[in-house]
Design a protein around this motif. Structure first.
Motif, PDB file in Angstrom:
ATOM      1  N   SER A   1     -33.852  30.701  11.868  1.00  0.00           N
ATOM      2  CA  SER A   1     -33.442  29.512  12.602  1.00  0.00           C
ATOM      3  C   SER A   1     -31.986  29.215  12.300  1.00  0.00           C
ATOM      4  O   SER A   1     -31.535  29.382  11.165  1.00  0.00           O
TER       5      SER A   1
ATOM      6  N   GLY B   1     -32.331  24.815  15.145  1.00  0.00           N
ATOM      7  CA  GLY B   1     -33.561  25.553  15.328  1.00  0.00           C
ATOM      8  C   GLY B   1     -34.654  24.918  14.514  1.00  0.00           C
ATOM      9  O   GLY B   1     -34.581  24.867  13.305  1.00  0.00           O
TER      10      GLY B   1
ATOM     11  N   THR C   1     -34.498  29.404  17.522  1.00  0.00           N
ATOM     12  CA  THR C   1     -33.077  29.119  17.420  1.00  0.00           C
ATOM     13  C   THR C   1     -32.511  28.695  18.757  1.00  0.00           C
ATOM     14  O   THR C   1     -32.847  29.243  19.780  1.00  0.00           O
TER      15      THR C   1
END
Length: 500
Positions: free
Chosen positions: A91, A383, A374
């Protein structure tokens, strides 16, 4: 009268005549040799062309039967796909500054978060116009300034972030305990906490109130700080007020009493990230730059390996069985197994940010960003989730989730995906050993003791010159010889076999 032989030079034979005589003799001898060899060669050629009727018949006959054979194996046939990817965080969050109200620009005055540094809750990501941008865990970005007396989900998110640090109760109301925790948060970072004018005005509005110390002069919106898009993909505002509608369920009363540090938390001075700790993936600004643009890119939530695919490879991976084995080769995860997180193609790609961070979704085809993976835009991104598939513009991509410890961002990793494996009990033969009859049935011809027999088989799949088969009458075993290529009349068939 006597005759006398003349003496002197007149009686001698000229030397030139003798030389001509020897030359003529050599030519005669050479001619005789040529004639002799020519005659012998002619005789040999005529003799070589002579054949008896029996010899002519033998030459006209078909060559003796011949064949090329192979072996049956019980080794499992495995079809694999070999890929190369790069390690990245699952993320990403892009922190962007906000232009302070009443000023011509926001200026980056500090970047303590260096490349590769690990940041925990309460860390200072950047400093804008002398004020900190504090990092906290959360599912969505700050969308208003919070003041004492405010209520709402954003207050609960703040309290959940502060609870592990200072034991703050999560009740959804910005009360005295939350004020004290915010003051401690700023003090731990080395800054003075902003102060308000008691409780918020008019049901929790964000833009009213007095001037926080060290941050604002007079009433109004916060100056400096960061924005995130919460995974929506929309570019955040780069200027103007951070004011927002009143909080739902706010029961605040008009302000009274002296201002206290911690009674105000400007939205511009806090950045929420889905998972902490986070790693600084990229620093996109420098001290002295205008701050109303991306400043820092953070990565969090473990590691994944992103690989670029062809359209055919993506199709094969989309149909991957649940029990398929994904093993990592050369790279930081060598020898470990993993799983396929998601797939994405060109049609799934949205607006990537300046660092190439694509949106990701939790399933094949992208999906919505935010809680699925993300996200990134030129302004900011966050994210809040796991391993979504992010398709870069014009690319097919796959995200693989490795097991084990984290690896360095950007490291190259080889991936081996097992697409198909022949089941236990199946056999493997060279592909040319399988014969297809007019009815569409498949057989292999077994050669044993000079005799042949045909065995009907079911073809499972073919890969790299080998075919996985199952004998339909169980009359085929490993180590037996099968016919691959056959010339001439086959040996007499037996045991149910037929002539070629």
């Amino acid at each position: 009268m006597s005759l006398e032989r003349p003496e002197g030079p007149q009686a001698a034979e000229p030397s030139g005549g003798r030389a001509r005589h020897r030359s003529r003799r050599a030519l005669v001898i050479a001619a005789a040799v040529v004639v002799l060899f020519g005659s012998s060669g002619s005789v040999w050629w005529i003799a070589s062309q002579a054949r008896t009727p029996e010899q002519r018949a033998a030459n006209a006959a078909a060559p003796p039967p011949s064949r090329i054979t192979g072996k049956v194996s019980d080794q499992q046939l495995v079809e694999k796909m070999e890929l190369t990817g790069k390690v990245e965080t699952a993320s990403r969050t892009t922190i962007a500054g906000v232009q302070p109200q009443g000023t011509s620009r926001a200026v980056v005055t500090g970047l303590p978060a260096a490349m590769g540094k690990t940041l925990k809750a309460g860390a200072v990501v950047a400093e804008v116009s002398g004020r900190p941008v504090l990092l906290l865990p959360g599912r969505f970005p700050a969308y208003r300034d919070l003041k004492a007396g405010d209520k709402g989900p954003d207050v609960q998110q703040l309290q959940r972030a502060l609870q592990p640090l200072y034991g703050t109760a999560v009740n959804g109301t910005y009360g005295p305990a939350t004020v004290e925790a915010v003051r401690k948060l700023y003090a731990a970072a080395g800054y003075e906490a902003p102060s308000g004018q008691g409780q918020s005005q008019g049901g929790g509005g964000a833009s009213g109130g007095g001037a926080p110390s060290g941050a604002f002069s007079g009433g109004g919106a916060p100056r400096g700080g960061a924005e995130t898009d919460g995974g929506t993909g929309a570019a955040p505002g780069t200027k103007g007020s951070a004011s927002a509608p009143p909080a739902r369920g706010s029961d605040a009363t008009p302000a009274s009493g002296p201002a206290k540090a911690g009674e105000l938390l400007p939205a511009a001075e806090v950045a929420y990230v889905s998972t902490l700790p986070a790693t600084v993936v990229q620093v996109t600004a420098a001290v002295g730059d205008a701050a109303d643009k991306p400043l820092v890119v953070l990565g969090s939530g473990g590691r994944q390996v992103r690989a670029v695919l062809t359209a055919d490879q993506r199709t094969r991976l989309r149909d991957l069985p649940n029990d398929a084995v994904i093993r990592f080769g050369t790279g930081p995860y060598e020898g470990r197994e993993g799983s396929l997180g998601s797939l994405a193609g060109p049609a799934d790609a949205k607006n990537g940010d300046q660092q190439g961070n694509a949106k990701t979704g939790g399933q094949d085809g992208g999906g919505t960003s935010g809680a699925a993976g993300t996200a990134g835009t030129a302004g900011a991104g966050t994210g809040n989730g796991g391993n979504g598939g992010g398709g870069g513009a014009g690319q097919h991509e796959a995200l693989f989730v490795p097991s084990g410890a984290e690896a360095k961002e950007g490291a190259v990793q080889q991936i081996s995906v097992e697409l198909r494996r022949s089941p236990k009990g199946a056999l493997t033969v060279p592909v040319s050993a399988v014969w297809t009859d007019l009815g569409g049935g498949s057989t292999v011809t077994v050669s044993e003791g000079g005799k042949e027999r045909n065995v009907p088989v079911e073809v499972l799949f073919t890969h790299e010159g080998l075919t996985a088969v199952t004998a339909l009458d169980a009359n085929l075993g490993a180590g037996e010889t099968v016919v691959l290529v056959r010339r001439g009349k086959a040996a007499d068939a037996s045991d149910g076999g037929t002539d070629d």
